[in-house]
Design a protein around this motif. Sequence first.
Motif, PDB file in Angstrom:
ATOM      1  N   LEU A 103       1.726   3.535  -0.751  1.00  0.00           N
ATOM      2  CA  LEU A 103       2.593   4.218  -1.699  1.00  0.00           C
ATOM      3  C   LEU A 103       2.886   5.654  -1.282  1.00  0.00           C
ATOM      4  CD1 LEU A 103       1.009   3.004  -5.069  1.00  0.00           C
ATOM      5  CD2 LEU A 103       3.133   2.209  -4.032  1.00  0.00           C
ATOM      6  N   GLY A 104       2.138   6.170  -0.303  1.00  0.00           N
ATOM      7  CA  GLY A 104       2.323   7.552   0.123  1.00  0.00           C
ATOM      8  C   GLY A 104       3.644   7.788   0.828  1.00  0.00           C
ATOM      9  N   HIS A 105       4.039   9.052   0.909  1.00  0.00           N
ATOM     10  CA  HIS A 105       5.288   9.407   1.590  1.00  0.00           C
ATOM     11  C   HIS A 105       5.138  10.801   2.188  1.00  0.00           C
ATOM     12  CE1 HIS A 105       9.461   9.612   2.691  1.00  0.00           C
ATOM     13  NE2 HIS A 105       9.638  10.695   1.961  1.00  0.00           N
ATOM     14  N   ALA A 125       5.677   7.764   7.027  1.00  0.00           N
ATOM     15  CA  ALA A 125       4.330   7.577   7.576  1.00  0.00           C
ATOM     16  C   ALA A 125       3.730   6.343   6.922  1.00  0.00           C
ATOM     17  CB  ALA A 125       3.455   8.802   7.317  1.00  0.00           C
ATOM     18  N   THR A 126       2.781   5.727   7.587  1.00  0.00           N
ATOM     19  CA  THR A 126       2.170   4.507   7.048  1.00  0.00           C
ATOM     20  C   THR A 126       0.929   4.789   6.212  1.00  0.00           C
ATOM     21  OG1 THR A 126       0.626   4.112   8.884  1.00  0.00           O
ATOM     22  CG2 THR A 126       2.889   3.312   9.151  1.00  0.00           C
ATOM     23  N   PHE A 127       0.275   5.922   6.442  1.00  0.00           N
ATOM     24  CA  PHE A 127      -0.974   6.284   5.774  1.00  0.00           C
ATOM     25  C   PHE A 127      -2.069   5.251   6.016  1.00  0.00           C
ATOM     26  CE2 PHE A 127       2.349   8.613   3.606  1.00  0.00           C
ATOM     27  CZ  PHE A 127       1.824   9.895   3.598  1.00  0.00           C
ATOM     28  N   ALA A 128      -2.031   4.641   7.198  1.00  0.00           N
ATOM     29  CA  ALA A 128      -3.100   3.714   7.565  1.00  0.00           C
ATOM     30  C   ALA A 128      -4.450   4.425   7.611  1.00  0.00           C
ATOM     31  CB  ALA A 128      -2.796   3.080   8.923  1.00  0.00           C
ATOM     32  N   THR A 129      -4.447   5.682   8.017  1.00  0.00           N
ATOM     33  CA  THR A 129      -5.699   6.443   8.074  1.00  0.00           C
ATOM     34  C   THR A 129      -6.322   6.545   6.692  1.00  0.00           C
ATOM     35  OG1 THR A 129      -4.757   7.718   9.883  1.00  0.00           O
ATOM     36  CG2 THR A 129      -6.728   8.609   8.830  1.00  0.00           C
TER      37      THR A 129
END
Length: 546
Positions: A440-442, A453-457
């Motif tokens: 859900l991040g951006h 960005a994917t915010f996989a981290t």
Amino acid sequence: MLDSAADAAIGDAATGSPTTERPATGSRAAGSTSSGAALDGRGLDAAMVARIADGAAPPSLCPAALEAMEHTRRAAHRLAAEGARVYGRSTGVGAHRGLTVEDHDGAGHDLRLLLSHAGGAGEALPARQVRAMMLARANQLLAGGSGLGPGIASALAQALRAGVHPRVPEYGSVGTGDLTALAQLGLALFGHGTWTPDRADSERPFPERLAVRRGDALALLSSNALTLGQSALAWHDLGIPLRAAHLVAALSLHAVNGSLEPYAPEVHEAHPHPAIARVAARVRWLLGADAGSAAAVPGPPDGAPARVQDPFGFRCFPQAHGPATEAWDDLERVLSIDLNSATENPLIGWDDATGTPVALHHGGFFAAPLTLALDRLGLAVLGTARLSAARLSALGRPELTGLRSYLADVSSAGSGMMILEYSSASALAEIHACATPAALGHAVLSQGMEEAATFATQAARKSLRTAHPYRLVLACELVAAVRALRLRGTPPPPGTPAGRAYLRAAAALNPDMRDRPLTEDVSVADALLDEFAELTGDDGERARLG
């Protein structure tokens, strides 16, 4: 330093001989590496990442993979000699990708790139997580495509064997490349940073300093190795309570004299979700139930009115836990690809048809599949953890157990295990917070050049945090289930896996039923989950039940 076999392989590559063909990655990233074969960029799995992160020495490096690295390094050198415009090598990076690196700058650009990108923030990550990153990056390099020479992969393996790691701050990545973490690694490798021993008592020598060469910096940085390492550790850490939960739920089911009808084969043949059916079959097996027909609803405890159906915590365990085990398997599938892939941007290689070097610019570092797999697992763990908390509450209800409220002893108005509900709810709230999807991040970064960005981290970090509270939720349930079975005097038959688990738990947990602090009991039950995970059955048994 390379061993003699590797030196010979690289010598052959320098003469222009073709690289040795290597097998493709299997569906489980092949257990080849896990069974002791050389690290080759094709066979690393999450289980091996966890073992090496926790201190095991890495396997040797495959000579053919080192040869392939040398082959692509020569492609990178040819591109530079021909004046090709290659991102991060002959140009700047990010918003500066249109700027040219001057020839007289040499490797100065690469060192500045490492120094400027080593800007992470926050506390240093645990050695375990950094070791996982180092192993993941070494294996990715062995997969080919970075343009780095084999000495980099060898130095990473040497650092892992020496038990040292760079200091890596916790914040700096958003799932589009672990730039800050890998810059710290690069500075340590090239002698401009420091190594930290994994253990305070370590006296092994640090790796030899490598020389910075033109093009080395971006090639090393272009990876999600830290995120992959953390994800592999999350897979490992969550796998233990996910396996143990079958036994904990089975003991609770037995403690309330619950029905096995929801676990009957006929039910799952009529609604054939494979993962759900496997969970139901496993619970039947653990309790020694006949797998060939539905079990009748047991009689009510102590003359209480008959139960037509059990509460959801008992009746819907397969439907909640099946998706969690399926999500766990899916994360392993994604990791088996990403740990064994060359995702460097640009991808360096040779055109087989023309024999000319190529640099392919792409977005393979955009880790959307990993984010979605981690988010799915977090939501699924929340679902099954909620039912564990529900079973704990049910164990305190006299109409279900035939015992005193909250499994109290004979003292008037005793509280028994009442407070465990609060401890469980508190841990469950932490799981709930971690289950918020990172996808859900951006973010818009680098002067608008990177507009997503994917915010996989972040997904990996929250997955790592989920394992501990999930264990505590199950531990609270286990304490209550064993207490109920003791008070009722109806443990599972000792010849069944559930019976053996009960005997082990009863021997470890304090039998005192008086009102007293239960913190130590929960800690003991938490430790038992590792044994329960083993008792639940190995992969062969899992396949048979499926």
